[in-house]
Write a protein that holds these residues in place. Sequence first.
Motif, PDB file in Angstrom:
ATOM      1  N   ASN A 257     -15.425   6.984 -97.893  1.00 34.95           N
ATOM      2  CA  ASN A 257     -16.097   8.287 -96.993  1.00 34.95           C
ATOM      3  C   ASN A 257     -15.750   7.742 -95.501  1.00 34.95           C
ATOM      4  N   ASN A 258     -15.282   8.852 -94.762  1.00 34.32           N
ATOM      5  CA  ASN A 258     -15.046   8.551 -93.311  1.00 34.32           C
ATOM      6  C   ASN A 258     -16.028   9.112 -92.685  1.00 34.32           C
ATOM      7  N   TYR A 259     -16.851   8.434 -92.166  1.00 34.27           N
ATOM      8  CA  TYR A 259     -18.372   8.816 -91.356  1.00 34.27           C
ATOM      9  C   TYR A 259     -18.068   9.316 -90.066  1.00 34.27           C
ATOM     10  N   THR A 260     -16.772   9.131 -89.532  1.00 28.93           N
ATOM     11  CA  THR A 260     -16.493   9.551 -87.967  1.00 28.93           C
ATOM     12  C   THR A 260     -15.925  11.019 -87.949  1.00 28.93           C
ATOM     13  N   ILE A 261     -15.913  11.770 -89.077  1.00 27.69           N
ATOM     14  CA  ILE A 261     -15.427  12.856 -89.085  1.00 27.69           C
ATOM     15  C   ILE A 261     -16.778  13.861 -89.836  1.00 27.69           C
ATOM     16  N   ALA A 262     -16.793  14.900 -89.105  1.00 25.55           N
ATOM     17  CA  ALA A 262     -17.983  15.691 -89.564  1.00 25.55           C
ATOM     18  C   ALA A 262     -17.831  16.496 -91.049  1.00 25.55           C
ATOM     19  N   PRO A 263     -18.854  16.150 -91.706  1.00 30.13           N
ATOM     20  CA  PRO A 263     -18.882  17.000 -93.208  1.00 30.13           C
ATOM     21  C   PRO A 263     -18.868  18.457 -92.793  1.00 30.13           C
ATOM     22  N   TYR A 264     -18.396  19.213 -93.936  1.00 35.50           N
ATOM     23  CA  TYR A 264     -18.571  20.888 -93.747  1.00 35.50           C
ATOM     24  C   TYR A 264     -19.629  21.109 -94.909  1.00 35.50           C
ATOM     25  N   ASN A 265     -20.419  22.186 -94.581  1.00 31.50           N
ATOM     26  CA  ASN A 265     -21.486  22.736 -95.290  1.00 31.50           C
ATOM     27  C   ASN A 265     -21.380  24.312 -94.964  1.00 31.50           C
ATOM     28  N   ARG A 266     -22.613  25.206 -95.209  1.00 34.79           N
ATOM     29  CA  ARG A 266     -22.881  26.502 -94.935  1.00 34.79           C
ATOM     30  C   ARG A 266     -21.876  27.420 -95.584  1.00 34.79           C
ATOM     31  N   GLY A 267     -21.639  27.243 -97.016  1.00 31.45           N
ATOM     32  CA  GLY A 267     -20.887  27.954 -97.814  1.00 31.45           C
ATOM     33  C   GLY A 267     -22.180  29.197 -98.210  1.00 31.45           C
ATOM     34  N   GLY A 268     -21.546  30.196 -98.607  1.00 35.43           N
ATOM     35  CA  GLY A 268     -22.210  31.515 -98.969  1.00 35.43           C
ATOM     36  C   GLY A 268     -22.622  31.074-100.661  1.00 35.43           C
ATOM     37  N   ASN A 269     -23.652  31.546-101.131  1.00 35.78           N
ATOM     38  CA  ASN A 269     -23.899  31.618-102.680  1.00 35.78           C
ATOM     39  C   ASN A 269     -24.793  32.876-103.047  1.00 35.78           C
ATOM     40  N   ASP A 270     -24.437  33.173-104.191  1.00 34.61           N
ATOM     41  CA  ASP A 270     -25.365  34.554-104.781  1.00 34.61           C
ATOM     42  C   ASP A 270     -26.476  33.820-105.419  1.00 34.61           C
ATOM     43  N   ASN A 271     -27.529  34.961-105.236  1.00 33.01           N
ATOM     44  CA  ASN A 271     -28.938  34.870-105.947  1.00 33.01           C
ATOM     45  C   ASN A 271     -29.262  36.082-106.651  1.00 33.01           C
ATOM     46  N   PRO A 272     -29.124  35.998-108.001  1.00 30.71           N
ATOM     47  CA  PRO A 272     -28.942  34.923-108.642  1.00 30.71           C
ATOM     48  C   PRO A 272     -27.423  34.436-108.749  1.00 30.71           C
TER      49      PRO A 272
END
Length: 130
Positions: free
Chosen positions: A111-126
Amino acid sequence: MGKKIPEKCISVEEAKELQKVWCDTRTPEIDKCLGFEDAREFHWSVKELRKYLKYVKKQSKKQGIKNPGIRIYFGAYPKEQCKMDRGYATAFLAPTGSPAGAGKDGDSPENNYTIAPYNRGGNDNPPAIY
């Protein structure tokens, strides 16, 4: 005629089978344990992913990493951060790669911990079924 399908693509049928096996063998136990139906699919637009991949490539190049990669992790939000006081599952993208001559390379790079990870994807409920 368009470009060939990338080597690691799978058929829609195989994808449906993978999702079915996951849902049949894991979601009942996970949902039972949590007491609610958890997230199990996540969405990012191609535009978002391209922008992120461009960022990873640029930052990796600055570090002398010639073949950066992306590792996908499952995660879960602290329940205090979620609607209805539940800690829903999430997935995030983590850059990988080491400068030439350093660390692991190939199929399982560090893993390259000097580059920011990516999150905040959308998802359906259900959750949406594939």
